[in-house]
Design an enzyme around this catalytic site. Structure first.
Site, PDB file in Angstrom:
ATOM      1  N   HIS A  24     142.822  38.542  18.967  1.00 45.09           N
ATOM      2  CA  HIS A  24     143.467  38.838  20.403  1.00 45.09           C
ATOM      3  C   HIS A  24     144.856  39.073  20.442  1.00 45.09           C
ATOM      4  O   HIS A  24     145.693  38.290  19.709  1.00 45.09           O
ATOM      5  CB  HIS A  24     143.041  37.474  21.294  1.00 45.09           C
ATOM      6  CG  HIS A  24     143.318  37.455  22.685  1.00 45.09           C
ATOM      7  ND1 HIS A  24     142.486  38.329  23.440  1.00 45.09           N
ATOM      8  CD2 HIS A  24     144.132  37.029  23.407  1.00 45.09           C
ATOM      9  CE1 HIS A  24     142.895  38.673  24.710  1.00 45.09           C
ATOM     10  NE2 HIS A  24     143.987  37.717  24.784  1.00 45.09           N
TER      11      HIS A  24
ATOM     12  N   MET B  17     134.097  44.916  22.412  1.00 44.92           N
ATOM     13  CA  MET B  17     134.554  44.617  23.914  1.00 44.92           C
ATOM     14  C   MET B  17     133.167  44.076  24.617  1.00 44.92           C
ATOM     15  O   MET B  17     133.209  43.879  25.851  1.00 44.92           O
ATOM     16  CB  MET B  17     134.856  46.110  24.586  1.00 44.92           C
ATOM     17  CG  MET B  17     135.990  46.750  23.949  1.00 44.92           C
ATOM     18  SD  MET B  17     137.289  45.844  24.007  1.00 44.92           S
ATOM     19  CE  MET B  17     137.789  45.536  25.796  1.00 44.92           C
TER      20      MET B  17
ATOM     21  N   GLU C 293     148.982  42.006  13.821  1.00 48.78           N
ATOM     22  CA  GLU C 293     147.256  41.715  13.846  1.00 48.78           C
ATOM     23  C   GLU C 293     146.576  42.351  12.314  1.00 48.78           C
ATOM     24  O   GLU C 293     145.701  41.570  11.936  1.00 48.78           O
ATOM     25  CB  GLU C 293     146.563  42.691  14.697  1.00 48.78           C
ATOM     26  CG  GLU C 293     146.987  42.235  16.147  1.00 48.78           C
ATOM     27  CD  GLU C 293     145.846  42.887  17.233  1.00 48.78           C
ATOM     28  OE1 GLU C 293     144.728  43.283  16.827  1.00 48.78           O
ATOM     29  OE2 GLU C 293     146.232  43.135  18.287  1.00 48.78           O
TER      30      GLU C 293
HETATM   31  C1  GRF Z   1     143.374  44.665  18.842  1.00 49.69           C
HETATM   32  O1  GRF Z   1     144.439  44.980  19.732  1.00 49.69           O
HETATM   33  C2  GRF Z   1     142.516  43.302  19.160  1.00 49.69           C
HETATM   34  O2  GRF Z   1     143.660  42.321  19.191  1.00 49.69           O
HETATM   35  C3  GRF Z   1     141.707  43.625  20.398  1.00 49.69           C
HETATM   36  O3  GRF Z   1     141.384  44.873  20.387  1.00 49.69           O
HETATM   37  C4  GRF Z   1     142.126  45.558  19.475  1.00 49.69           C
HETATM   38  C5  GRF Z   1     141.254  46.333  18.556  1.00 49.69           C
HETATM   39  O4  GRF Z   1     142.228  47.192  17.676  1.00 49.69           O
HETATM   40  N1  GRF Z   1     140.914  42.508  20.477  1.00 49.69           N
HETATM   41  P1  GRF Z   1     141.415  47.967  16.609  1.00 49.69           P
HETATM   42  O5  GRF Z   1     140.197  48.717  17.039  1.00 49.69           O
HETATM   43  O6  GRF Z   1     141.232  46.836  15.441  1.00 49.69           O
HETATM   44  O7  GRF Z   1     142.603  48.951  16.077  1.00 49.69           O
END
Ligand code: GRF
Length: 195
Positions: free
Chosen positions: A114, A95, A179
């Site tokens: 993302h 973040m 993802e």
């Molecule tokens: C995911 O939705 C990613 O796209 C975004 O942050 C979230 C991270 O999820 N950048 P995790 O910590 O990998 O479960």
């Protein structure tokens, strides 16, 4: 052409701030037979990140870097990247925004995932904006990091249909699942093209 053969693996540093499902999927992928990926280091700006628990359980070395002073934090990271012989950085729910100075000094490719179909919906609250605009599709994107937020070259992208009854939660769940599938594939695509 992959030059990393034999015992030479691609050392990854994964940067996280929270849950770590993408970290977990990259880890599982790296443990497949004949994988050339090795998660050498997990860096988190948040000592409570759930992904840190997972990393410790899997005996991956972890570092918590406080971002109170960004420059100091980034200098520490640069040193860690060097001392751990990192070849590629993957942001996975990290973040903090890395400075232009860091990107220049680091001299490595950096990937990010993302939760939207970039270039649509850069930044936060992507699912909320998709629902508000009544989009028929959403999805996720793995891209290179550059000095502009969520704007680097796209490596891989996958679409999902948005249903009428989808909520922020259901959309997040649906997209997170893809993802987790595409991140390791995007890493491999990158590795094949740059090493
Ligand atoms: C995911 O939705 C990613 O796209 C975004 O942050 C979230 C991270 O999820 N950048 P995790 O910590 O990998 O479960």
């Amino acid at each position: 052409m992959v030059k990393f053969l034999g015992n030479n693996k691609i050392n990854l540093a994964i940067f996280i701030s929270g849950r770590g499902t993408n970290l977990k999927s990259i880890f599982n992928f790296s443990k497949k037979k004949n994988s050339i990926l090795n998660i050498k280091l997990v860096i988190s700006d948040n000592k409570y990140a759930k992904g840190l628990e997972f990393s410790r359980k899997k005996k991956i070395s972890t570092k918590i870097i406080k971002f109170k002073k960004k420059k100091d934090a980034e200098n520490k990271i640069l040193k860690l990247i060097k001392s751990n012989k990192i070849n590629l950085i993957c942001l996975a729910g990290f973040m903090k925004i890395l400075s232009k100075d860091f990107l220049e000094k680091c001299n490595l490719k950096i990937l990010n995932i993302h939760p939207s179909l970039l270039p649509k919906y850069k930044g936060l609250n992507t699912h909320m904006r998709v629902l508000k605009n009544k989009d028929k599709f959403s999805g996720c994107t793995v891209h290179f990091v550059n000095k502009n937020l969520d704007a680097g070259k796209i490596i891989l992208q996958k679409k999902v249909r948005v249903n009428k009854n989808d909520t922020i939660k259901s959309l997040e769940k649906k997209i997170l699942r893809i993802e987790n599938k595409i991140y390791p594939l995007a890493i491999m695509k990158t590795v094949k093209s740059i090493f």
